[in-house]
Structure formats: C-alpha cells, structure tokens
Write an enzyme that holds these catalytic residues in place. Sequence first.
Site, mmCIF file in Angstrom:
data_model
loop_
_atom_site.group_PDB
_atom_site.id
_atom_site.type_symbol
_atom_site.label_atom_id
_atom_site.label_comp_id
_atom_site.label_asym_id
_atom_site.label_seq_id
_atom_site.Cartn_x
_atom_site.Cartn_y
_atom_site.Cartn_z
ATOM 1 C CE LYS A 13 -2.260 -1.084 3.806
ATOM 2 N NZ LYS A 13 -1.329 -2.432 4.264
ATOM 3 N NE ARG A 88 -4.833 -1.362 9.366
ATOM 4 C CZ ARG A 88 -3.655 -0.623 9.118
ATOM 5 N NH1 ARG A 88 -3.799 0.431 8.327
ATOM 6 N NH2 ARG A 88 -2.366 -0.991 9.459
ATOM 7 N NE ARG A 125 7.632 -2.901 6.628
ATOM 8 C CZ ARG A 125 6.159 -2.538 6.364
ATOM 9 N NH1 ARG A 125 5.805 -1.965 5.191
ATOM 10 N NH2 ARG A 125 5.568 -2.734 7.400
ATOM 11 N NE ARG A 129 5.824 -0.381 10.317
ATOM 12 C CZ ARG A 129 4.683 -0.365 9.670
ATOM 13 N NH1 ARG A 129 4.381 0.041 8.156
ATOM 14 N NH2 ARG A 129 3.602 -0.697 10.300
ATOM 15 N NE ARG A 140 1.773 -4.713 11.376
ATOM 16 C CZ ARG A 140 2.966 -4.738 10.689
ATOM 17 N NH1 ARG A 140 4.064 -5.262 10.954
ATOM 18 N NH2 ARG A 140 2.998 -4.128 9.466
HETATM 19 P P1 AMP Z 1 0.212 0.739 8.886
HETATM 20 O O1 AMP Z 1 1.582 1.668 8.846
HETATM 21 O O2 AMP Z 1 -0.810 1.218 7.966
HETATM 22 O O3 AMP Z 1 0.864 -0.568 9.018
HETATM 23 O O4 AMP Z 1 -0.369 1.040 10.333
HETATM 24 C C1 AMP Z 1 0.649 0.694 11.431
HETATM 25 C C2 AMP Z 1 -0.081 0.651 12.768
HETATM 26 O O5 AMP Z 1 -1.027 1.857 12.794
HETATM 27 C C3 AMP Z 1 -1.430 -0.178 12.637
HETATM 28 O O6 AMP Z 1 -0.926 -1.753 13.019
HETATM 29 C C4 AMP Z 1 -2.254 0.371 13.721
HETATM 30 O O7 AMP Z 1 -1.828 0.009 14.952
HETATM 31 C C5 AMP Z 1 -2.245 1.826 13.569
HETATM 32 N N1 AMP Z 1 -3.361 2.130 12.476
HETATM 33 C C6 AMP Z 1 -2.887 2.808 11.252
HETATM 34 N N2 AMP Z 1 -4.243 3.072 10.481
HETATM 35 C C7 AMP Z 1 -5.172 2.435 11.339
HETATM 36 C C8 AMP Z 1 -6.501 2.743 11.236
HETATM 37 N N3 AMP Z 1 -7.224 2.974 10.143
HETATM 38 N N4 AMP Z 1 -7.194 2.116 12.520
HETATM 39 C C9 AMP Z 1 -6.682 1.986 13.560
HETATM 40 N N5 AMP Z 1 -5.230 1.549 13.716
HETATM 41 C C10 AMP Z 1 -4.732 2.131 12.687
#
Ligand code: AMP
Length: 182
Positions: A13, A88, A125, A129, A140
């Site tokens: 993404k 999400r 990766r 992180r 996740r």
């Molecule tokens: P990402 O970078 O998109 O993988 O997001 C990393 C983390 O941010 C996720 O594992 C959640 O803890 C939080 N997060 C990101 N977007 C959302 C969302 N729309 N709703 C809830 N938690 C989110």
Amino acid sequence: MRVVLIGAPGAGKGTQGVELAKRLGVAYLATGDVLRDHVERGTDLGRRVAEYLDRGELVPDDVVVDVVCDHLAPLADDGGYVLDGFPRTVAQAQAAEELLPGGLADVVVYLDLPDDVARERLDQRDDGRSDDDEDTIDHRLEVFHAETEPLVGFYEDRGQLRRVDADQPPTAVLAAIEAVLS
Ligand code: AMP
C-alpha cells in the site's frame, strides 16, 4: 480522484500509494505514518496510541476517525487523495461516510496478497519499525483478516471495489492499479 487502498500489511500500500498519488497529482496520506509521527513527537495523541502500534493492534475507531477526517476534508476540496491504511474496519468506513460530505472514496483498490508472501516481505523489510518482528507480524495479519478484510465485501456490495493481484513486481502492480482506475 479519491482512492482508498486496502490490503494486508506487506501488500504494498505504501509503495504503490506514493507512486500512484504522484501520477494522479493528488496527496498521499498514510494513517500509520500520521500515527507514528505523533508517537515520535510525543504528542497527547502519540501517547494514547503508542501501545496499540507496538502490539500490532488497531487504534480505537473513534480516535482514528477524528484524526483522518480532519486531514481529509481539505484534501478532498483540493483534487483528492490516495489513502493508505484507512479505513481498517467497517465501523471506520461508515463513520467516514457520515462525516465527509462527499463520501470517502471514488474507488477502493484491494491489493490482494497471500499471507505467506506478506510474511516474507515484512520479514525482509528493514526500515526498523517496532511492529515488524515475527510475532507482531503474525498478529497484524490476524487483525487484518478479522477486522479489515470484511471491508472487501462492504465495498464490493457498494460497487466500489477493484481487486488487484499484489503478488507481482511493483511496476506490474502499479500498471494493474492504473488499469482498474481507468
Ligand atoms: P500501517 O503503517 O498502515 O501498517 O499501520 C501501523 C499501525 O498503525 C497499525 O498496526 C495500527 O496500530 C495503526 N493504524 C494505522 N491505521 C489505522 C486505522 N485506520 N485504524 C486503527 N489503527 C490504525
């Protein structure tokens, strides 16, 4: 043009979203980046969400919806956006529909990727992180299937979903996304 990208962690993404936004000439917004930035800056919000991010849990819907809708309203007036990481959950999608006058998305692109490929990519990766260790990656992916995957049916029912095979080289995925958008 308002595009929402959904897909498992590792589906691409971020990679695709940045490039697609450039090509469309619109803003790219990743909720994960916004939240991580708050954590790094030690804001009130950052302190509230840090533990969720570390554990690979979703931040509560009401917290995320407020943050995202604040960012999106001006972007929607300014040509659109590519949104990575929101919604999400179906509840987030419904809340955003209600809050944003013109709705959230013109098109929702689902980057479809088998779990084993996602796991391999995340293992490799190397951007450091805190949620990219093996157990958190597994969690996740579970969270994705339980909470986020229902959005596929939700947007399919609304006629907004376009499915793209994400198990291809990045340039091929980008071409496939552009094909479903045109
Ligand atoms: P990402 O970078 O998109 O993988 O997001 C990393 C983390 O941010 C996720 O594992 C959640 O803890 C939080 N997060 C990101 N977007 C959302 C969302 N729309 N709703 C809830 N938690 C989110």
